[in-house]
Enzyme design. Structure first.
Site, PDB file in Angstrom:
ATOM      1  N   CYS A 117      -4.594  -1.512  -1.770  1.00  0.00           N
ATOM      2  CA  CYS A 117      -4.813  -0.303  -1.737  1.00  0.00           C
ATOM      3  C   CYS A 117      -5.395   0.046  -3.164  1.00  0.00           C
ATOM      4  CB  CYS A 117      -3.498   0.617  -2.163  1.00  0.00           C
ATOM      5  SG  CYS A 117      -3.588   2.386  -2.601  1.00  0.00           S
TER       6      CYS A 117
ATOM      7  N   CYS B 181     -10.879   3.309   0.705  1.00  0.00           N
ATOM      8  CA  CYS B 181      -9.538   3.215   1.197  1.00  0.00           C
ATOM      9  C   CYS B 181      -9.059   2.562   2.455  1.00  0.00           C
ATOM     10  CB  CYS B 181      -8.870   5.049   1.390  1.00  0.00           C
ATOM     11  SG  CYS B 181      -7.501   5.137   1.633  1.00  0.00           S
TER      12      CYS B 181
ATOM     13  N   GLU C 184      -1.638   8.252   8.980  1.00  0.00           N
ATOM     14  CA  GLU C 184      -0.435   7.538   9.201  1.00  0.00           C
ATOM     15  C   GLU C 184       0.430   8.779  10.089  1.00  0.00           C
ATOM     16  OE1 GLU C 184       2.362   6.326   5.828  1.00  0.00           O
ATOM     17  OE2 GLU C 184      -0.176   5.366   5.514  1.00  0.00           O
TER      18      GLU C 184
ATOM     19  N   HIS D 194      -6.668   2.869   4.140  1.00  0.00           N
ATOM     20  CA  HIS D 194      -6.879   2.864   5.298  1.00  0.00           C
ATOM     21  C   HIS D 194      -7.928   3.487   6.668  1.00  0.00           C
ATOM     22  CE1 HIS D 194      -3.321   4.780   3.404  1.00  0.00           C
ATOM     23  NE2 HIS D 194      -2.575   5.224   4.681  1.00  0.00           N
TER      24      HIS D 194
ATOM     25  N   ASP E 233       0.630  -1.074  -0.055  1.00  0.00           N
ATOM     26  CA  ASP E 233       0.023   0.075   0.078  1.00  0.00           C
ATOM     27  C   ASP E 233       1.132   1.073  -0.024  1.00  0.00           C
ATOM     28  OD1 ASP E 233      -2.033   1.618   0.064  1.00  0.00           O
ATOM     29  OD2 ASP E 233      -1.934   2.066   2.811  1.00  0.00           O
ATOM     30  N   SER E 234       0.469   2.539  -0.082  1.00  0.00           N
ATOM     31  CA  SER E 234       0.932   3.640  -0.053  1.00  0.00           C
ATOM     32  C   SER E 234       1.854   3.448   1.419  1.00  0.00           C
ATOM     33  CB  SER E 234       0.417   4.529  -0.150  1.00  0.00           C
ATOM     34  OG  SER E 234      -0.983   5.048   1.002  1.00  0.00           O
TER      35      SER E 234
HETATM   36  N1  DGL Z   1      -4.793   3.080   0.671  1.00  0.00           N
HETATM   37  C1  DGL Z   1      -5.085   3.386   0.293  1.00  0.00           C
HETATM   38  C2  DGL Z   1      -5.992   3.527  -0.975  1.00  0.00           C
HETATM   39  O1  DGL Z   1      -7.357   2.695  -0.364  1.00  0.00           O
HETATM   40  C3  DGL Z   1      -4.280   5.159  -0.170  1.00  0.00           C
HETATM   41  C4  DGL Z   1      -4.446   6.162   0.211  1.00  0.00           C
HETATM   42  C5  DGL Z   1      -3.892   6.912  -0.464  1.00  0.00           C
HETATM   43  O2  DGL Z   1      -1.933   7.284  -0.601  1.00  0.00           O
HETATM   44  O3  DGL Z   1      -3.869   7.920  -0.876  1.00  0.00           O
HETATM   45  O4  DGL Z   1      -6.577   4.065  -2.022  1.00  0.00           O
END
Ligand code: DGL
Length: 263
Positions: free
Chosen positions: A73, A183, A151, A185, A10-11
């Protein structure tokens, strides 16, 4: 080959919400996790950069012996899963906002999607709406700023609660009774969301479905591990100390040393 690990990325820390579901469903599988924290957030970055990062990370995970890859992600899936599948022969699982389950769950006929700008702008997301929205009204809400808080391990602050209230208010006013956490996160914000939203609002995410899809794919390719699993391994392309600090609260298993990764 079946005892080789699964590579997940993931990011940043968001994909840990998916990693947890994978570990719960498939405890016999060894897991590798890359947080591309040096490039987070992906949500506001050009798709070309996300494709490049995803390919580099995929190659690193394959060098570590990954038998399969999970793009944990939504933003990276939207931008890069097609290219990854063209380039690499292992089974690759991507993910997208849970539009179909949400349209089945709604009673008001209005569904809200919280996701990154990149996901909501993507052709994959437009195709998803075309396929599954049907007569349900789907209202999208990009949420810049949320990922940065998560984060930092900030999951319950007052500024974050205000930001979430700003993002969800228009959706509630439009009659949404179901919100898609589009997302990876955002599942970490569920306790805060449940505190600030009316009790009858349903929250839908995709982590458990991704774990089941991975299980099916591994079974199809005769790649399910017997175990016992090796301890999960973690890398960060950014501040490894930061990931190390938030890891215990998000991963909830014994957290080994996070390694730095320059790609
Ligand atoms: N966790 C990611 C997603 O599911 C990306 C979040 C990000 O880095 O903007 O989209």
């Amino acid at each position: 080959m079946s005892e080789q690990p699964i590579g997940v990325f993931d990011s940043g820390v968001g994909g840990l919400s998916v990693l947890r579901e994978i570990h719960q469903l498939l405890p016999q599988e060894s897991l590798l996790y890359v947080a591309d924290s040096g490039f987070v957030p992906y949500g506001e970055k050009p798709p070309e950069l996300i494709v490049e990062r995803s390919c580099r990370i995929a190659e690193f995970l394959l060098e570590q012996g990954a038998k399969s890859l999970v793009v944990a992600c939504n933003t990276a899936t939207a931008a890069a899963v097609g290219e990854l599948r063209l380039r690499y022969a292992v089974p690759i699982i991507g993910m997208e906002p849970a539009v179909k389950p949400a349209t089945l769950a709604t009673r008001s006929g209005v569904v809200g999607v919280l996701a990154t700008t990149g996901t909501l702008r993507s052709a994959r997301f437009a195709a998803l709406l075309d396929r599954f929205a049907g007569s349900v009204r789907v209202i999208t809400q990009p949420c810049p700023g949320l990922v940065e808080c998560i984060e930092r391990g900030e999951l319950d602050s007052e500024p974050l609660a205000r930001l979430l209230a700003d993002y969800t208010q228009p959706l509630l006013e439009a009659g949404c009774d179901t919100l898609i956490l589009g997302c990876t996160h955002y599942p970490f914000l569920k306790p805060l969301l449940q505190r600030i939203l009316p009790a009858d609002i349903q929250l839908v995410d995709t982590g458990a479905a991704v774990a089941r899809q991975l299980q099916n794919k591994l079974r199809e390719f005769a790649l399910l591990a017997q175990g016992p699993a090796q301890p999960a391994r973690f890398w960060s392309s950014g501040d490894a100390a930061l990931l190390q600090r938030v890891l215990p609260s998000l991963w909830k298993e014994t957290a080994p040393l996070v390694q730095e990764l320059s790609l």
